[in-house]
Write a protein that holds these residues in place. Structure first.
Motif, PDB file in Angstrom:
ATOM      1  N   THR A 137       0.819  -1.208   0.000  1.00  0.00           N
ATOM      2  CA  THR A 137       0.000   0.000   0.000  1.00  0.00           C
ATOM      3  C   THR A 137       0.858   1.265   0.000  1.00  0.00           C
ATOM      4  O   THR A 137       1.819   1.379   0.766  1.00  0.00           O
ATOM      5  CB  THR A 137      -0.927   0.019   1.225  1.00  0.00           C
ATOM      6  OG1 THR A 137      -1.747  -1.162   1.212  1.00  0.00           O
ATOM      7  CG2 THR A 137      -1.825   1.241   1.227  1.00  0.00           C
ATOM      8  N   ILE A 138       0.475   2.214  -0.855  1.00  0.00           N
ATOM      9  CA  ILE A 138       1.068   3.549  -0.839  1.00  0.00           C
ATOM     10  C   ILE A 138       0.267   4.380   0.151  1.00  0.00           C
ATOM     11  O   ILE A 138      -0.927   4.609  -0.051  1.00  0.00           O
ATOM     12  CB  ILE A 138       1.028   4.208  -2.235  1.00  0.00           C
ATOM     13  CG1 ILE A 138       1.734   3.328  -3.271  1.00  0.00           C
ATOM     14  CG2 ILE A 138       1.654   5.593  -2.189  1.00  0.00           C
ATOM     15  CD1 ILE A 138       1.563   3.818  -4.696  1.00  0.00           C
ATOM     16  N   PRO A 164      -3.027   2.112  -3.956  1.00  0.00           N
ATOM     17  CA  PRO A 164      -2.996   3.433  -3.327  1.00  0.00           C
ATOM     18  C   PRO A 164      -4.034   3.511  -2.213  1.00  0.00           C
ATOM     19  O   PRO A 164      -5.173   3.052  -2.381  1.00  0.00           O
ATOM     20  CB  PRO A 164      -3.342   4.381  -4.480  1.00  0.00           C
ATOM     21  CG  PRO A 164      -4.172   3.548  -5.414  1.00  0.00           C
ATOM     22  CD  PRO A 164      -3.658   2.140  -5.293  1.00  0.00           C
ATOM     23  N   ALA A 165      -3.654   4.065  -1.079  1.00  0.00           N
ATOM     24  CA  ALA A 165      -4.620   4.268  -0.005  1.00  0.00           C
ATOM     25  C   ALA A 165      -5.673   5.265  -0.451  1.00  0.00           C
ATOM     26  O   ALA A 165      -5.493   5.996  -1.440  1.00  0.00           O
ATOM     27  CB  ALA A 165      -3.903   4.770   1.248  1.00  0.00           C
ATOM     28  N   GLY A 166      -6.783   5.301   0.254  1.00  0.00           N
ATOM     29  CA  GLY A 166      -7.826   6.256  -0.083  1.00  0.00           C
ATOM     30  C   GLY A 166      -7.296   7.675  -0.086  1.00  0.00           C
ATOM     31  O   GLY A 166      -6.644   8.102   0.868  1.00  0.00           O
ATOM     32  N   GLY A 167      -7.538   8.417  -1.166  1.00  0.00           N
ATOM     33  CA  GLY A 167      -7.022   9.774  -1.290  1.00  0.00           C
ATOM     34  C   GLY A 167      -5.715   9.866  -2.038  1.00  0.00           C
ATOM     35  O   GLY A 167      -5.235  10.963  -2.325  1.00  0.00           O
ATOM     36  N   SER A 185       3.640  14.530  -6.809  1.00  0.00           N
ATOM     37  CA  SER A 185       3.159  15.674  -6.025  1.00  0.00           C
ATOM     38  C   SER A 185       2.315  15.139  -4.879  1.00  0.00           C
ATOM     39  O   SER A 185       2.276  13.922  -4.651  1.00  0.00           O
ATOM     40  CB  SER A 185       2.355  16.648  -6.912  1.00  0.00           C
ATOM     41  OG  SER A 185       1.263  15.978  -7.515  1.00  0.00           O
ATOM     42  N   THR A 186       1.632  16.008  -4.185  1.00  0.00           N
ATOM     43  CA  THR A 186       0.870  15.599  -3.008  1.00  0.00           C
ATOM     44  C   THR A 186      -0.105  14.473  -3.338  1.00  0.00           C
ATOM     45  O   THR A 186      -0.992  14.635  -4.179  1.00  0.00           O
ATOM     46  CB  THR A 186       0.096  16.799  -2.425  1.00  0.00           C
ATOM     47  OG1 THR A 186       1.028  17.827  -2.083  1.00  0.00           O
ATOM     48  CG2 THR A 186      -0.674  16.375  -1.176  1.00  0.00           C
ATOM     49  N   ASN A 187       0.101  13.300  -2.708  1.00  0.00           N
ATOM     50  CA  ASN A 187      -0.772  12.127  -2.867  1.00  0.00           C
ATOM     51  C   ASN A 187      -0.920  11.703  -4.330  1.00  0.00           C
ATOM     52  O   ASN A 187      -1.949  11.128  -4.710  1.00  0.00           O
ATOM     53  CB  ASN A 187      -2.164  12.397  -2.265  1.00  0.00           C
ATOM     54  CG  ASN A 187      -2.111  12.468  -0.750  1.00  0.00           C
ATOM     55  OD1 ASN A 187      -1.413  11.685  -0.109  1.00  0.00           O
ATOM     56  ND2 ASN A 187      -2.851  13.415  -0.179  1.00  0.00           N
ATOM     57  N   ARG A 188       0.105  11.937  -5.132  1.00  0.00           N
ATOM     58  CA  ARG A 188       0.053  11.562  -6.563  1.00  0.00           C
ATOM     59  C   ARG A 188       1.357  10.844  -6.919  1.00  0.00           C
ATOM     60  O   ARG A 188       2.449  11.400  -6.793  1.00  0.00           O
ATOM     61  CB  ARG A 188      -0.137  12.808  -7.422  1.00  0.00           C
ATOM     62  CG  ARG A 188      -0.349  12.520  -8.918  1.00  0.00           C
ATOM     63  CD  ARG A 188      -0.815  13.794  -9.627  1.00  0.00           C
ATOM     64  NE  ARG A 188      -1.019  13.583 -11.049  1.00  0.00           N
ATOM     65  CZ  ARG A 188      -0.098  13.813 -11.982  1.00  0.00           C
ATOM     66  NH1 ARG A 188       1.097  14.272 -11.621  1.00  0.00           N
ATOM     67  NH2 ARG A 188      -0.360  13.583 -13.251  1.00  0.00           N
ATOM     68  N   TRP A 189       1.221   9.601  -7.361  1.00  0.00           N
ATOM     69  CA  TRP A 189       2.376   8.754  -7.693  1.00  0.00           C
ATOM     70  C   TRP A 189       2.214   8.214  -9.108  1.00  0.00           C
ATOM     71  O   TRP A 189       1.107   8.073  -9.623  1.00  0.00           O
ATOM     72  CB  TRP A 189       2.451   7.567  -6.743  1.00  0.00           C
ATOM     73  CG  TRP A 189       2.787   7.903  -5.319  1.00  0.00           C
ATOM     74  CD1 TRP A 189       1.993   8.523  -4.407  1.00  0.00           C
ATOM     75  CD2 TRP A 189       4.021   7.622  -4.648  1.00  0.00           C
ATOM     76  NE1 TRP A 189       2.637   8.654  -3.211  1.00  0.00           N
ATOM     77  CE2 TRP A 189       3.886   8.105  -3.318  1.00  0.00           C
ATOM     78  CE3 TRP A 189       5.210   7.000  -5.032  1.00  0.00           C
ATOM     79  CZ2 TRP A 189       4.899   7.983  -2.390  1.00  0.00           C
ATOM     80  CZ3 TRP A 189       6.227   6.880  -4.102  1.00  0.00           C
ATOM     81  CH2 TRP A 189       6.077   7.358  -2.793  1.00  0.00           C
ATOM     82  N   ARG A 190       3.357   7.891  -9.719  1.00  0.00           N
ATOM     83  CA  ARG A 190       3.363   7.190 -11.011  1.00  0.00           C
ATOM     84  C   ARG A 190       4.183   5.908 -10.866  1.00  0.00           C
ATOM     85  O   ARG A 190       5.113   5.831 -10.073  1.00  0.00           O
ATOM     86  CB  ARG A 190       3.946   8.042 -12.130  1.00  0.00           C
ATOM     87  CG  ARG A 190       2.970   9.084 -12.657  1.00  0.00           C
ATOM     88  CD  ARG A 190       3.413   9.679 -13.984  1.00  0.00           C
ATOM     89  NE  ARG A 190       2.415  10.593 -14.515  1.00  0.00           N
ATOM     90  CZ  ARG A 190       1.389  10.206 -15.275  1.00  0.00           C
ATOM     91  NH1 ARG A 190       1.263   8.919 -15.596  1.00  0.00           N
ATOM     92  NH2 ARG A 190       0.520  11.091 -15.718  1.00  0.00           N
ATOM     93  N   ILE A 191       3.823   4.899 -11.664  1.00  0.00           N
ATOM     94  CA  ILE A 191       4.572   3.655 -11.723  1.00  0.00           C
ATOM     95  C   ILE A 191       4.933   3.399 -13.165  1.00  0.00           C
ATOM     96  O   ILE A 191       4.142   3.594 -14.075  1.00  0.00           O
ATOM     97  CB  ILE A 191       3.775   2.477 -11.114  1.00  0.00           C
ATOM     98  CG1 ILE A 191       4.673   1.245 -10.988  1.00  0.00           C
ATOM     99  CG2 ILE A 191       2.490   2.193 -11.896  1.00  0.00           C
ATOM    100  CD1 ILE A 191       4.085   0.143 -10.108  1.00  0.00           C
ATOM    101  N   ALA A 192       6.179   2.994 -13.394  1.00  0.00           N
ATOM    102  CA  ALA A 192       6.635   2.760 -14.779  1.00  0.00           C
ATOM    103  C   ALA A 192       7.650   1.623 -14.773  1.00  0.00           C
ATOM    104  O   ALA A 192       8.257   1.310 -13.745  1.00  0.00           O
ATOM    105  CB  ALA A 192       7.257   4.020 -15.352  1.00  0.00           C
TER     106      ALA A 192
END
Length: 272
Positions: A206-207, A236-239, A265-272
């Motif tokens: 979980t992120i 991703p956790a809620g939010g 950025s705030t509560n924003r992730w990317r996976i590649a």
């Protein structure tokens, strides 16, 4: 005039301190002298242990040094007169959160380890700045005893470059592994690490929400499923938003796959 009870009662302006020249000191002279002596001694004293908390009140004691026990995320150091120094030794893992009231190098959060020592200077009005930090591996410069960026040369009486660079998470030329054959929530120490599954069981990693674990923007975590069966669900956790290209939501890490998570950025992730 009353005898001061704390060094915080004193002024940097001589004429604002007591006793004034117009007042008969009388039998209070010994009290003034002993109080001043105790203030001086406190500069080289270690106070009682203090439990870690969101607000670690460094104004609550007169000694310059203190040990902090427990684990917590520290966001404030309380309010102390400008100029005061406090040396803090940590007994365990605490997270120091950078902010306008707690200025940390590189505007980045710090995760401490046992026997790390941080020195803070009060800027007044509840604001502090970290002016020095040594880690438990401080016998070397920018490394550890086994893997060092610089070592002290006895023969040449100087610091000399070594072959590797390492911090508390491992060698910066490698991706240190963090094996997690379990359901797991990422932590700050996973930055720059390879979180890896090695068995055949399916798990969820979980992120966390930023308010729970404040990863700095740009944080990168490698995730690896080294098992021959059992997927890893990156959730991703809620939010929290997780993007894979234009797709949002959970990501399934299949057998033998490896990817990198990056916080944008705030509560924003990317996976590649």
């Amino acid at each position: 005039m009353p005898v001061p009870s704390s060094i915080r009662d004193l002024s940097t302006v001589p004429g604002s301190n007591s006793p004034p020249g117009s007042e008969a000191v009388g039998t209070s002279l010994d009290d003034y002298l002993r109080t001043i002596q105790s203030f001086i001694r406190n500069f080289w004293a270690i106070g009682a242990d203090v439990a870690a908390a969101a607000t670690l009140d460094l104004n609550a004691f007169d000694t310059e040094a203190v040990r902090v026990t427990g684990t917590a995320t520290i966001t404030s150091l309380g309010t102390c007169p400008a100029g005061f120094l406090r040396e803090v030794r940590f007994a365990g893992v605490c997270t120091l959160t950078h902010s306008a009231s707690l200025l940390l190098p590189g505007a980045s959060n710090i995760v401490t380890a046992a026997n790390d020592v941080c020195t803070f200077r009060s800027l007044g009005s509840g604001n502090w700045i970290l002016v020095n930090r040594t880690t438990a591996s401080a016998s070397v410069l920018a490394g550890t005893n086994n893997n060092r960026a610089a070592v002290w040369s006895t023969a040449n009486s100087r610091w000399e470059q070594a072959n590797d660079v390492e911090d508390e998470r491992g060698n910066l030329r490698d991706i240190p592994p963090n094996t997690q054959n379990a359901n797991y929530t990422f932590i700050l120490l996973d930055r720059g690490r390879n979180v890896i599954k090695t068995n055949t069981t399916a798990y969820t990693w979980t992120i966390p929400l930023e308010s729970t674990t404040n990863f700095p923007n740009g944080s990168a975590i490698t995730v690896c499923n080294d098992g021959s069966a059992g997927a890893v669900t990156i959730s991703p956790a809620g939010g929290v938003t997780l993007l894979n290209g234009s797709t949002t939501g959970i990501f399934t890490l299949g057998d033998g796959q490896i990817r990198t998570l990056v916080k944008i950025s705030t509560n924003r992730w990317r996976i590649a």
